[in-house]
Design a protein around this motif. Structure first.
Motif, PDB file in Angstrom:
ATOM      1  N   ASN A   1     -43.379  38.073 -12.461  1.00 32.33           N
ATOM      2  CA  ASN A   1     -42.142  38.324 -11.708  1.00 32.33           C
ATOM      3  C   ASN A   1     -42.077  37.569 -10.388  1.00 32.33           C
ATOM      4  O   ASN A   1     -41.375  37.973  -9.462  1.00 32.33           O
ATOM      5  CB  ASN A   1     -41.945  39.828 -11.457  1.00 32.33           C
TER       6      ASN A   1
ATOM      7  N   ASN B   1     -30.857  47.743  -7.186  1.00 35.44           N
ATOM      8  CA  ASN B   1     -32.320  47.785  -7.267  1.00 35.44           C
ATOM      9  C   ASN B   1     -32.951  48.802  -6.309  1.00 35.44           C
ATOM     10  O   ASN B   1     -34.183  48.944  -6.294  1.00 35.44           O
ATOM     11  CB  ASN B   1     -32.911  46.398  -7.026  1.00 35.44           C
TER      12      ASN B   1
ATOM     13  N   ASP C   1     -33.403  34.426  -4.121  1.00 38.35           N
ATOM     14  CA  ASP C   1     -33.776  35.312  -5.218  1.00 38.35           C
ATOM     15  C   ASP C   1     -34.995  36.085  -4.738  1.00 38.35           C
ATOM     16  O   ASP C   1     -35.947  35.483  -4.221  1.00 38.35           O
ATOM     17  CB  ASP C   1     -34.104  34.507  -6.480  1.00 38.35           C
TER      18      ASP C   1
ATOM     19  N   ASP D   1     -25.791  41.018  -9.066  1.00 36.84           N
ATOM     20  CA  ASP D   1     -27.107  40.563  -9.513  1.00 36.84           C
ATOM     21  C   ASP D   1     -28.171  41.188  -8.629  1.00 36.84           C
ATOM     22  O   ASP D   1     -28.208  40.948  -7.416  1.00 36.84           O
ATOM     23  CB  ASP D   1     -27.194  39.032  -9.445  1.00 36.84           C
ATOM     24  N   GLU D   2     -29.034  41.979  -9.212  1.00 31.32           N
ATOM     25  CA  GLU D   2     -30.017  42.739  -8.435  1.00 31.32           C
ATOM     26  C   GLU D   2     -31.064  41.861  -7.756  1.00 31.32           C
ATOM     27  O   GLU D   2     -31.806  42.330  -6.887  1.00 31.32           O
ATOM     28  CB  GLU D   2     -30.732  43.747  -9.339  1.00 31.32           C
ATOM     29  N   HIS D   3     -31.140  40.584  -8.130  1.00 34.23           N
ATOM     30  CA  HIS D   3     -32.167  39.708  -7.579  1.00 34.23           C
ATOM     31  C   HIS D   3     -31.697  38.868  -6.395  1.00 34.23           C
ATOM     32  O   HIS D   3     -32.532  38.305  -5.684  1.00 34.23           O
ATOM     33  CB  HIS D   3     -32.688  38.765  -8.672  1.00 34.23           C
TER      34      HIS D   3
ATOM     35  N   ARG E   1     -37.438  37.157  -6.043  1.00 35.84           N
ATOM     36  CA  ARG E   1     -38.695  36.778  -6.689  1.00 35.84           C
ATOM     37  C   ARG E   1     -39.219  35.432  -6.189  1.00 35.84           C
ATOM     38  O   ARG E   1     -40.261  34.974  -6.630  1.00 35.84           O
ATOM     39  CB  ARG E   1     -38.493  36.727  -8.207  1.00 35.84           C
TER      40      ARG E   1
END
Length: 419
Positions: free
Chosen positions: A64, A306, A368, A351-353, A370
């Motif tokens: 991730n 999130n 992002d 978008d949760e990212h 991540r």
């Protein structure tokens, strides 16, 4: 094969994706440990072409986390071994937002807020402006006697809109905009703060809103304005603008409250220059939990997708907090890339990212969660510090700055999804 002993060498990987249109056979591949994301991208597109699938650009995730640099460097930095087959997820690369219009103002733009096809802007010349997302100026609204610091929509339909503005003049104003006539007037003036008001957010049911001020007090107000006969000003506005007192005042911060956001109907999030984030329980009229840092918070944003909090502070870094941790509120990640103070931050609503930041280095950055070491994109255009960013409409990333402009960037992905 252990990475520390093997050097570069060969490794086995398994490629997988959650995007079914790009799925490959579930088989291991042997590759060089010095492989770069560009090499993996070429490999996948070669395999896709064999299946007559159109090529695309991809990013890669291991445990991730975005792969940045070589696979062997990523393994060393994240302390994992090459003894087993390495699972690598590939995701279609988020397309770069396209620069759109530049909206010119007469002074610093300190507040931006989008809803539907409209953009509200607040300015240091004490005015509010309404624009279309296509860049057309619609209306200038005077009324405050000092700079407008924040704005929030209350309601919007084809005929009319309501929104709230807060200012350094210590007042909060509820406005009604008649869209057909293109006229705006104040419905209520809210008084109670003893110093300039810095932030505002309207509850999900649009019945209440919260404000934070340099007086260190968080106040809750009603959007319902009534005259002496009990008639609602939201429905039938009077020419005589009434003054309203707060429903609730919450004390606990020690310095300016720079950000406020409704988590749900009874829970509020606030960030402050006192180096704390507080989560408030309105039913109990008190603090539910607290995050303490060693830097002032200029902005905080909570994502309902999130349940995480991203923060902008008096340094060059963004930090991701999880307030639900069993060990208490902890930093999940730190994001490096800005070169000066970060003034504003906001999550994507779809978008949760993804999240957006704006800083004193004149840049907006799209991130992002991540990818901690680098943003997805730098969104250039401002020639002075960025004071506010907004991503309320998934199609448009909007920012206001000390260069007297609002910059609009169109999201290709949101456009493709909605069309």
């Amino acid at each position: 094969m252990d990475i520390s002993a093997a050097g570069a060498g060969k490794v086995q990987i398994r490629l997988f994706t959650k995007q079914e249109q790009y799925a490959l056979p579930d088989v291991p591949y042997t590759i060089d440990a010095n492989v770069l994301p560009t090499d993996l991208n070429n490999l996948i597109n070669t395999l896709l072409e064999q299946s007559n699938v159109k090529s695309a650009f991809f990013d890669f995730l291991i445990l991730n986390q975005y792969l940045q640099g070589t696979l062997i460097e990523h393994a060393k930095n994240n302390n994992f071994s090459f003894e087993n087959v390495i699972e690598i997820e590939y995701v279609e690369k988020y397309p770069a937002p396209e620069p759109q219009d530049c909206l010119l103002h007469d002074d610093w733009v300190s507040a931006v807020k989008t809803r539907g096809n409209w953009i509200l802007t607040g300015c240091y010349d004490n005015t509010i402006n309404i624009w279309t997302t296509k860049g057309t100026h619609v209306l200038t609204i005077p009324g405050h006697s000092m700079p407008v610091k924040a704005l929030s929509w209350v309601s919007l339909n084809e005929k009319e809109a309501h929104f709230v503005s807060v200012s350094q003049d210590q007042t909060v104003v509820l406005w009604k905009w008649n869209i057909a006539e293109n006229t705006a007037r104040s419905l209520c003036i809210y008084k109670g703060h003893q110093r300039g008001v810095d932030c505002v957010d309207v509850s999900q049911d649009a019945r209440r809103f919260a404000t934070g001020s340099w007086d260190t007090v968080l106040k809750i107000w009603s959007t319902e304005c009534q005259d002496e006969n009990g008639d609602s000003f939201m429905k039938n506005a009077s020419e005589n603008c009434p003054t309203k007192a707060p429903l609730m005042s919450l004390q606990g911060h020690k310095e300016c409250i720079s950000a406020v956001q409704w988590i749900d109907s009874e829970t509020l999030l606030s960030g402050s220059w006192d180096q704390t984030i507080k989560i408030w329980n309105l039913s109990l009229e008190g603090i539910q939990s607290e995050i303490t840092a060693n830097k002032s918070f200029f902005d905080v944003s909570y994502s309902p997708l999130n349940k995480l909090i991203i923060t902008a502070s008096a340094d060059k870094d963004l930090r991701l907090y999880d307030s639900r941790s069993n060990q208490g509120p902890v930093i999940r990640s730190t994001y490096f890339g800005h070169t000066q103070w970060i003034q504003s931050v906001t999550w994507s609503t779809t978008d949760e990212h993804l999240f957006l930041s704006g800083a004193y280095d004149n840049k907006n950055k799209l991130w992002d969660l991540r990818s901690t070491k680098a943003p997805l994109y730098d969104l250039m255009g401002h020639s002075d510090k960025v004071l506010d960013v907004d991503w309320s409409n998934p199609k448009y990333l909007v920012s206001g700055g000390a260069d007297n402009t609002v910059r609009i960037f169109k999201s290709k992905k949101a456009l493709k999804t909605n069309e």
